[in-house]
Design a protein around this motif. Structure first.
Motif, short mmCIF file in Angstrom:
data_model
loop_
_atom_site.label_atom_id
_atom_site.label_comp_id
_atom_site.label_asym_id
_atom_site.label_seq_id
_atom_site.Cartn_x
_atom_site.Cartn_y
_atom_site.Cartn_z
N ALA A 33 0.83 -1.20 0.00
CA ALA A 33 0.00 0.00 0.00
C ALA A 33 0.87 1.25 0.00
O ALA A 33 0.57 2.23 -0.71
CB ALA A 33 -0.93 0.00 1.21
N GLU A 34 1.95 1.25 0.78
CA GLU A 34 2.86 2.40 0.83
C GLU A 34 3.58 2.58 -0.51
O GLU A 34 3.78 3.70 -0.98
CB GLU A 34 3.87 2.22 1.96
CG GLU A 34 3.27 2.34 3.35
CD GLU A 34 4.25 1.96 4.44
OE1 GLU A 34 4.28 2.65 5.48
OE2 GLU A 34 4.99 0.96 4.26
N GLN A 35 3.96 1.46 -1.12
CA GLN A 35 4.64 1.52 -2.40
C GLN A 35 3.72 2.06 -3.49
O GLN A 35 4.12 2.91 -4.30
CB GLN A 35 5.16 0.13 -2.77
CG GLN A 35 6.27 -0.34 -1.87
CD GLN A 35 6.55 -1.83 -1.99
OE1 GLN A 35 5.85 -2.56 -2.71
NE2 GLN A 35 7.56 -2.30 -1.28
N ARG A 36 2.50 1.60 -3.52
CA ARG A 36 1.53 2.09 -4.51
C ARG A 36 1.26 3.57 -4.30
O ARG A 36 1.21 4.35 -5.26
CB ARG A 36 0.24 1.29 -4.41
CG ARG A 36 -0.88 1.75 -5.36
CD ARG A 36 -0.55 1.44 -6.81
NE ARG A 36 -1.65 1.87 -7.69
CZ ARG A 36 -1.70 1.63 -8.99
NH1 ARG A 36 -0.72 0.96 -9.59
NH2 ARG A 36 -2.72 2.04 -9.72
N ALA A 37 1.11 3.97 -3.03
CA ALA A 37 0.85 5.38 -2.73
C ALA A 37 2.01 6.26 -3.17
O ALA A 37 1.80 7.36 -3.71
CB ALA A 37 0.58 5.55 -1.24
N ALA A 38 3.23 5.79 -2.97
CA ALA A 38 4.41 6.56 -3.36
C ALA A 38 4.47 6.72 -4.88
O ALA A 38 4.76 7.81 -5.39
CB ALA A 38 5.68 5.90 -2.84
#
Length: 362
Positions: A33-38
């Motif tokens: 989720a953090e990677q997609r958001a970044a």
């Protein structure tokens, strides 16, 4: 965000590229989720260029980046190939490249690679004897051997396979990465017309790719393995080879956080960039020489570092390794301010030419 075109490839790269390497760690150790958001935030800021490699997290970076970029077909992806001692000893460089490219395409979920770089450094002569490693060919702890001119340009060398893959449409552009390439060999490869782009280290602590050679000033007492690039970027630009700048903030020491004693986020493997006792502290001291310059200009030291590279000959993009979104935003904000004014650049040159202070470690 401004975009610059890669000569002859039909690719336009944002002036800031998103680095998905181990020193940043975001695309390896954080949650999906953090990677997609970044990635979504990067694209919203106009960043369309992403840099990864099979050796980052032993394939995890490519897998995670491929997942995070799902639906963003306009993204420009750079990945790499690591030529192992085993393939050099057995004369199977082409086989190594083909297998690596096919594996990267699967992990990235792409039909073609926009930019493929050789991850090994290049030198005219082998710096270390070859020994076959029976372990994983993409072991990030393995020191990849440097490639010679013949291993790139000779019969059954890398270029033969790269040319075939370009003709087949599996890769669009080709270049060299690495932190310690022999600049004379890089010039020879550019002169031979085989390199579309190079990942070139450049920062305030080693300005030699645009500011000459190590002399009697700031750079006089740096370590013996310091690489002098001697205006390499100008040569690349004159010969239609694009330049992607890496290490713009010198693994983080050219930032306000580092100068304030704050270490990088936990996802980062930044310590691997400072392997010697006292190495990190010494680089922090060297970087501190530029804090007053930034303050007089009314900008941060990271602004100073990023904006310094913008006027580099041949420059198409500056590659930042981001551990969190705030670092991404810092790079974009810095670059959007444009190149440094002439008076600030002149002050930087005075620092590089001035004698280092005894005991400074510079």
């Amino acid at each position: 965000m401004q975009y610059r075109e890669l000569h002859g490839a039909g690719l336009k790269l944002s002036e800031v590229s998103f680095g998905a390497g181990t020193a940043a760690g975001l695309m390896i150790h954080s949650s999906p989720a953090e990677q997609r958001a970044a990635v979504e935030h990067a694209m919203s800021l106009g960043v369309n260029a992403f840099d990864t490699s099979p050796i980052y997290g032993m394939g995890c970076s490519e897998v995670n980046l491929g997942n995070a970029l799902a639906g963003y077909d306009e993204a420009v992806i750079t990945t790499k190939v690591a030529i192992t001692p085993e393939h050099l000893l057995t004369g199977s460089i082409g086989q190594c490249i083909r297998r690596s490219v096919q594996a990267s395409l699967r992990r990235l979920r792409r039909d073609s690679i926009d930019i493929l770089l050789i991850h090994n450094g290049v030198h005219f002569q082998r710096l270390q004897p070859l020994t076959a490693d029976p372990g994983d060919p993409y072991n990030p702890m393995q020191d990849l051997p440097h490639l010679t001119f013949d291993e790139i340009m000779g019969e059954n060398g890398a270029w033969q396979t790269i040319r075939e893959l370009k003709q087949a449409g599996l890769i669009k552009s080709f270049g060299i990465s690495g932190q310690d390439n022999d600049p004379d060999l890089m010039r020879a490869l550019i002169g031979a017309g085989v390199l579309d782009i190079v990942n070139q280290p450049l920062n305030l602590l080693n300005p030699t790719p645009v500011a000459g050679r190590k002399g009697e000033g700031f750079l006089a007492d740096v370590e013996e393995n310091f690489v002098e690039y001697d205006h390499f970027c100008e040569f690349a630009a004159d010969n239609d080879c694009a330049v992607s700048i890496i290490s713009p903030v010198a693994a983080g020491v050219l930032t306000t956080a580092a100068q304030s004693g704050i270490t990088p986020p936990s996802v980062s493997e930044w310590k691997d960039r400072f392997p010697f006792d006292g190495h990190y502290a010494r680089e922090l001291r060297r970087a501190a020489a530029f804090v007053p310059v930034a303050e007089r200009a009314g900008i941060t030291i990271a602004d100073l570092a990023y904006r310094f590279v913008l006027s580099t000959p041949g420059f198409v993009t500056v590659l930042g390794g981001f551990s969190d979104i705030s670092q991404l935003e810092q790079a974009v904000t810095s670059v959007e301010q444009g190149p440094l004014p002439a008076d600030v650049l002149a002050e930087l040159h005075r620092i590089w030419q001035a004698p280092s202070e005894p005991g400074s470690g510079a």
